[in-house]
Design a protein around this motif. Sequence first.
Motif, PDB file in Angstrom:
ATOM      1  N   VAL A 130       0.872  -1.076  -0.053  1.00  0.00           N
ATOM      2  CA  VAL A 130      -0.086   0.211  -0.075  1.00  0.00           C
ATOM      3  C   VAL A 130       1.049   1.230   0.036  1.00  0.00           C
ATOM      4  O   VAL A 130       0.706   2.183  -0.598  1.00  0.00           O
ATOM      5  CB  VAL A 130      -0.911   0.050   1.204  1.00  0.00           C
ATOM      6  N   LYS A 131       1.890   1.149   0.929  1.00  0.00           N
ATOM      7  CA  LYS A 131       3.025   2.553   0.808  1.00  0.00           C
ATOM      8  C   LYS A 131       3.648   2.749  -0.743  1.00  0.00           C
ATOM      9  O   LYS A 131       3.787   3.711  -0.957  1.00  0.00           O
ATOM     10  CB  LYS A 131       4.003   2.046   1.717  1.00  0.00           C
ATOM     11  N   LYS A 132       3.965   1.639  -1.304  1.00  0.00           N
ATOM     12  CA  LYS A 132       4.610   1.617  -2.694  1.00  0.00           C
ATOM     13  C   LYS A 132       3.682   2.215  -3.513  1.00  0.00           C
ATOM     14  O   LYS A 132       3.938   2.905  -4.462  1.00  0.00           O
ATOM     15  CB  LYS A 132       4.791   0.114  -3.096  1.00  0.00           C
ATOM     16  N   ILE A 133       2.313   1.704  -3.400  1.00  0.00           N
ATOM     17  CA  ILE A 133       1.316   2.338  -4.339  1.00  0.00           C
ATOM     18  C   ILE A 133       1.008   3.943  -4.175  1.00  0.00           C
ATOM     19  O   ILE A 133       1.048   4.771  -4.967  1.00  0.00           O
ATOM     20  CB  ILE A 133      -0.162   1.728  -4.124  1.00  0.00           C
ATOM     21  N   GLU A 134       1.189   4.365  -2.860  1.00  0.00           N
ATOM     22  CA  GLU A 134       0.828   5.719  -2.576  1.00  0.00           C
ATOM     23  C   GLU A 134       2.041   6.494  -3.115  1.00  0.00           C
ATOM     24  O   GLU A 134       2.072   7.635  -3.478  1.00  0.00           O
ATOM     25  CB  GLU A 134       0.878   5.858  -1.042  1.00  0.00           C
ATOM     26  N   GLU A 135       3.341   5.957  -2.871  1.00  0.00           N
ATOM     27  CA  GLU A 135       4.670   6.686  -3.313  1.00  0.00           C
ATOM     28  C   GLU A 135       4.608   6.703  -4.829  1.00  0.00           C
ATOM     29  O   GLU A 135       5.086   7.806  -5.420  1.00  0.00           O
ATOM     30  CB  GLU A 135       5.991   5.960  -2.829  1.00  0.00           C
ATOM     31  N   SER A 136       4.183   5.820  -5.528  1.00  0.00           N
ATOM     32  CA  SER A 136       3.990   5.873  -7.010  1.00  0.00           C
ATOM     33  C   SER A 136       3.234   6.720  -7.361  1.00  0.00           C
ATOM     34  O   SER A 136       3.411   7.444  -8.475  1.00  0.00           O
ATOM     35  CB  SER A 136       3.853   4.391  -7.642  1.00  0.00           C
ATOM     36  N   GLU A 137       2.083   7.033  -6.690  1.00  0.00           N
ATOM     37  CA  GLU A 137       1.070   7.935  -7.110  1.00  0.00           C
ATOM     38  C   GLU A 137       1.347   9.038  -6.925  1.00  0.00           C
ATOM     39  O   GLU A 137       1.208  10.134  -7.905  1.00  0.00           O
ATOM     40  CB  GLU A 137      -0.165   7.852  -6.530  1.00  0.00           C
ATOM     41  N   VAL A 138       2.370   9.377  -5.917  1.00  0.00           N
ATOM     42  CA  VAL A 138       2.917  10.852  -5.679  1.00  0.00           C
ATOM     43  C   VAL A 138       3.746  11.048  -6.672  1.00  0.00           C
ATOM     44  O   VAL A 138       3.771  12.371  -7.213  1.00  0.00           O
ATOM     45  CB  VAL A 138       3.422  10.803  -4.303  1.00  0.00           C
ATOM     46  N   LEU A 139       4.787  10.139  -7.205  1.00  0.00           N
ATOM     47  CA  LEU A 139       5.365  10.523  -7.984  1.00  0.00           C
ATOM     48  C   LEU A 139       4.847  10.472  -9.566  1.00  0.00           C
ATOM     49  O   LEU A 139       5.400  11.552 -10.268  1.00  0.00           O
ATOM     50  CB  LEU A 139       6.647   9.157  -8.225  1.00  0.00           C
ATOM     51  N   GLN A 140       3.894   9.823  -9.687  1.00  0.00           N
ATOM     52  CA  GLN A 140       3.101  10.117 -11.160  1.00  0.00           C
ATOM     53  C   GLN A 140       2.774  11.583 -11.226  1.00  0.00           C
ATOM     54  O   GLN A 140       2.965  12.039 -11.902  1.00  0.00           O
ATOM     55  CB  GLN A 140       2.090   9.169 -11.061  1.00  0.00           C
ATOM     56  N   LYS A 141       2.006  12.007  -9.894  1.00  0.00           N
ATOM     57  CA  LYS A 141       1.552  13.286 -10.073  1.00  0.00           C
ATOM     58  C   LYS A 141       2.455  14.407 -10.263  1.00  0.00           C
ATOM     59  O   LYS A 141       2.690  15.376 -11.030  1.00  0.00           O
ATOM     60  CB  LYS A 141       0.752  13.606  -8.706  1.00  0.00           C
ATOM     61  N   LYS A 142       3.670  14.259  -9.544  1.00  0.00           N
ATOM     62  CA  LYS A 142       4.773  15.075  -9.645  1.00  0.00           C
ATOM     63  C   LYS A 142       5.427  15.046 -11.231  1.00  0.00           C
ATOM     64  O   LYS A 142       5.657  16.355 -11.766  1.00  0.00           O
ATOM     65  CB  LYS A 142       5.858  14.658  -8.855  1.00  0.00           C
ATOM     66  N   PHE A 143       5.605  13.984 -11.633  1.00  0.00           N
ATOM     67  CA  PHE A 143       5.920  13.957 -13.224  1.00  0.00           C
ATOM     68  C   PHE A 143       5.147  14.791 -13.856  1.00  0.00           C
ATOM     69  O   PHE A 143       5.366  15.216 -14.957  1.00  0.00           O
ATOM     70  CB  PHE A 143       6.385  12.567 -13.628  1.00  0.00           C
ATOM     71  N   GLU A 144       3.787  14.406 -13.828  1.00  0.00           N
ATOM     72  CA  GLU A 144       2.707  14.906 -14.608  1.00  0.00           C
ATOM     73  C   GLU A 144       2.733  16.523 -14.608  1.00  0.00           C
ATOM     74  O   GLU A 144       2.685  17.057 -15.770  1.00  0.00           O
ATOM     75  CB  GLU A 144       1.473  14.230 -14.309  1.00  0.00           C
ATOM     76  N   GLU A 145       2.909  17.079 -13.486  1.00  0.00           N
ATOM     77  CA  GLU A 145       3.006  18.204 -13.265  1.00  0.00           C
ATOM     78  C   GLU A 145       4.125  18.952 -13.940  1.00  0.00           C
ATOM     79  O   GLU A 145       4.011  20.191 -14.483  1.00  0.00           O
ATOM     80  CB  GLU A 145       2.882  18.901 -11.703  1.00  0.00           C
ATOM     81  N   GLU A 146       5.133  18.491 -13.676  1.00  0.00           N
ATOM     82  CA  GLU A 146       6.548  18.787 -14.170  1.00  0.00           C
ATOM     83  C   GLU A 146       6.519  18.809 -15.812  1.00  0.00           C
ATOM     84  O   GLU A 146       6.996  19.782 -16.407  1.00  0.00           O
ATOM     85  CB  GLU A 146       7.799  17.994 -13.626  1.00  0.00           C
ATOM     86  N   HIS A 147       5.928  17.986 -16.386  1.00  0.00           N
ATOM     87  CA  HIS A 147       5.877  17.678 -17.687  1.00  0.00           C
ATOM     88  C   HIS A 147       5.035  18.661 -18.261  1.00  0.00           C
ATOM     89  O   HIS A 147       5.192  19.456 -19.457  1.00  0.00           O
ATOM     90  CB  HIS A 147       5.173  16.016 -18.018  1.00  0.00           C
TER      91      HIS A 147
END
Length: 105
Positions: free
Chosen positions: A49-66
């Motif tokens: 569950v922690k890995k999923i949450e971390e991955s979702e945070v990273l995904q949002k961060k990369f989408e915002e940066e993109h």
Amino acid sequence: RFAQTCKKIQTRAAKNEESTKSIVEQLKAEIERLKSQVADVSKPDADLVKKIEESEVLQKKFEEEHETLQKWEEQKARALEDMGLSLEEMTDALGVDPMTPQLIN
């Protein structure tokens, strides 16, 4: 001797093939894979569950940066065109093939 050593140095340009868009796609795939693992298990593992949450945070961060980078590139292109310095005009004026790799700051 130092000059001889410097002459022997060779540099090779390497194109960075991994874009932020591909990283976002990889993160989405990882999130889906982790969610399917959680769905298969009756009691989800806390680490999973922690890995999923971390991955979702990273995904949002990369989408915002993109998105930010795309907006910046569009603004830069418009500003250059307003100044009469579009990439096409510069390559025509300098007689450079448009397919030649170029560094633009």
